[in-house]
Design a protein around this motif. Structure first.
Motif, PDB file in Angstrom:
ATOM      1  N   ALA A  53       0.851  -1.200   0.000  1.00  0.00           N
ATOM      2  CA  ALA A  53       0.000   0.000   0.000  1.00  0.00           C
ATOM      3  C   ALA A  53       0.882   1.245   0.000  1.00  0.00           C
ATOM      4  O   ALA A  53       0.609   2.211  -0.721  1.00  0.00           O
ATOM      5  CB  ALA A  53      -0.941  -0.006   1.195  1.00  0.00           C
ATOM      6  N   ARG A  60      -6.399   0.193  -0.343  1.00  0.00           N
ATOM      7  CA  ARG A  60      -7.058  -0.439   0.800  1.00  0.00           C
ATOM      8  C   ARG A  60      -8.171   0.456   1.306  1.00  0.00           C
ATOM      9  O   ARG A  60      -8.110   1.680   1.191  1.00  0.00           O
ATOM     10  CB  ARG A  60      -6.074  -0.782   1.901  1.00  0.00           C
ATOM     11  CG  ARG A  60      -5.381   0.388   2.531  1.00  0.00           C
ATOM     12  CD  ARG A  60      -4.380  -0.070   3.546  1.00  0.00           C
ATOM     13  NE  ARG A  60      -3.623   1.058   4.058  1.00  0.00           N
ATOM     14  CZ  ARG A  60      -2.622   0.949   4.878  1.00  0.00           C
ATOM     15  NH1 ARG A  60      -2.236  -0.243   5.295  1.00  0.00           N
ATOM     16  NH2 ARG A  60      -1.986   2.011   5.308  1.00  0.00           N
ATOM     17  N   TRP A  67      -8.848  -4.071   7.117  1.00  0.00           N
ATOM     18  CA  TRP A  67      -8.676  -3.429   5.815  1.00  0.00           C
ATOM     19  C   TRP A  67      -9.038  -4.433   4.736  1.00  0.00           C
ATOM     20  O   TRP A  67      -8.802  -5.626   4.874  1.00  0.00           O
ATOM     21  CB  TRP A  67      -7.219  -3.015   5.601  1.00  0.00           C
ATOM     22  CG  TRP A  67      -6.730  -1.887   6.447  1.00  0.00           C
ATOM     23  CD1 TRP A  67      -5.990  -1.986   7.597  1.00  0.00           C
ATOM     24  CD2 TRP A  67      -6.922  -0.487   6.212  1.00  0.00           C
ATOM     25  NE1 TRP A  67      -5.719  -0.734   8.092  1.00  0.00           N
ATOM     26  CE2 TRP A  67      -6.272   0.207   7.258  1.00  0.00           C
ATOM     27  CE3 TRP A  67      -7.575   0.248   5.235  1.00  0.00           C
ATOM     28  CZ2 TRP A  67      -6.253   1.591   7.337  1.00  0.00           C
ATOM     29  CZ3 TRP A  67      -7.548   1.625   5.308  1.00  0.00           C
ATOM     30  CH2 TRP A  67      -6.898   2.282   6.351  1.00  0.00           C
ATOM     31  N   ARG A  68      -9.567  -3.930   3.625  1.00  0.00           N
ATOM     32  CA  ARG A  68      -9.788  -4.747   2.428  1.00  0.00           C
ATOM     33  C   ARG A  68      -8.826  -4.218   1.367  1.00  0.00           C
ATOM     34  O   ARG A  68      -8.713  -3.011   1.171  1.00  0.00           O
ATOM     35  CB  ARG A  68     -11.229  -4.667   1.963  1.00  0.00           C
ATOM     36  CG  ARG A  68     -12.185  -5.280   2.984  1.00  0.00           C
ATOM     37  CD  ARG A  68     -13.555  -5.534   2.418  1.00  0.00           C
ATOM     38  NE  ARG A  68     -13.632  -6.706   1.558  1.00  0.00           N
ATOM     39  CZ  ARG A  68     -13.672  -7.965   1.990  1.00  0.00           C
ATOM     40  NH1 ARG A  68     -13.632  -8.234   3.274  1.00  0.00           N
ATOM     41  NH2 ARG A  68     -13.770  -8.959   1.144  1.00  0.00           N
ATOM     42  N   TYR A  69      -8.131  -5.126   0.708  1.00  0.00           N
ATOM     43  CA  TYR A  69      -7.092  -4.770  -0.249  1.00  0.00           C
ATOM     44  C   TYR A  69      -7.471  -5.217  -1.661  1.00  0.00           C
ATOM     45  O   TYR A  69      -8.074  -6.266  -1.843  1.00  0.00           O
ATOM     46  CB  TYR A  69      -5.768  -5.454   0.128  1.00  0.00           C
ATOM     47  CG  TYR A  69      -5.199  -4.986   1.438  1.00  0.00           C
ATOM     48  CD1 TYR A  69      -4.264  -3.952   1.484  1.00  0.00           C
ATOM     49  CD2 TYR A  69      -5.584  -5.575   2.636  1.00  0.00           C
ATOM     50  CE1 TYR A  69      -3.728  -3.527   2.688  1.00  0.00           C
ATOM     51  CE2 TYR A  69      -5.060  -5.146   3.853  1.00  0.00           C
ATOM     52  CZ  TYR A  69      -4.135  -4.126   3.861  1.00  0.00           C
ATOM     53  OH  TYR A  69      -3.615  -3.697   5.056  1.00  0.00           O
TER      54      TYR A  69
END
Length: 157
Positions: A53, A60, A67-69
């Protein structure tokens, strides 16, 4: 563009293979689970994703406490940028391009001809000598460093 280490590449492969462009992304746990055969701690995967990131390789979004990536760009866009970066290493860009063009297969050469033809405004079978079926897949753009046009974008004359 930053080159990726082995573990970073494995994580990006998971993201590129698992996360469709319209997806909300995946969690650290989902990435860790997808890295079959690697016994990695959750915190290791979390650190790799955090570093990716920071490098701008992943986007994210906060979901609750997690967190969603998802990938910031497609695999193809990343590879195209690596190729452009390689041309910037020095020496003659023209010589490197000629050497590259002479080293590709016939099918790859047809894809390149179709892409160059579409950039020149030609369409159909007359676009640079034939239709290899690959020009439709050449829609990705690469955001290059300031002052350099994106991959595949024709130079102004």
């Amino acid at each position: 563009m930053t080159r990726l280490g082995d573990l970073e590449r494995a994580v990006m492969d998971v993201l590129w293979d698992v996360v469709p462009g319209t997806s909300d992304g995946v969690t650290v746990r989902e990435v860790a689970d997808a890295l079959d055969g690697r016994e990695l701690a959750y915190t290791t995967v979390m650190t790799v994703l955090d570093r990716l990131a920071g490098k701008g390789m992943v986007q994210r979004e906060r979901e609750g406490r997690a967190w969603r990536y998802r990938p910031a760009a497609s695999r193809e866009a990343h590879i195209a940028q690596l190729m452009l970066d390689a041309l910037d290493l020095g020496g003659s860009r023209d010589a490197a391009l000629v050497r590259f063009a002479r080293s590709v297969t016939g099918t790859e050469a047809e894809v390149l001809r179709a892409a160059l033809g579409s950039e020149a405004g030609l369409t159909g079978p007359d676009a640079a000598g034939g239709d290899a079926g690959g020009a439709d897949a050449l829609t990705d753009r690469v955001d290059g460093p300031a002052g350099r046009r994106p991959a595949g974008e024709a130079a102004e004359r």
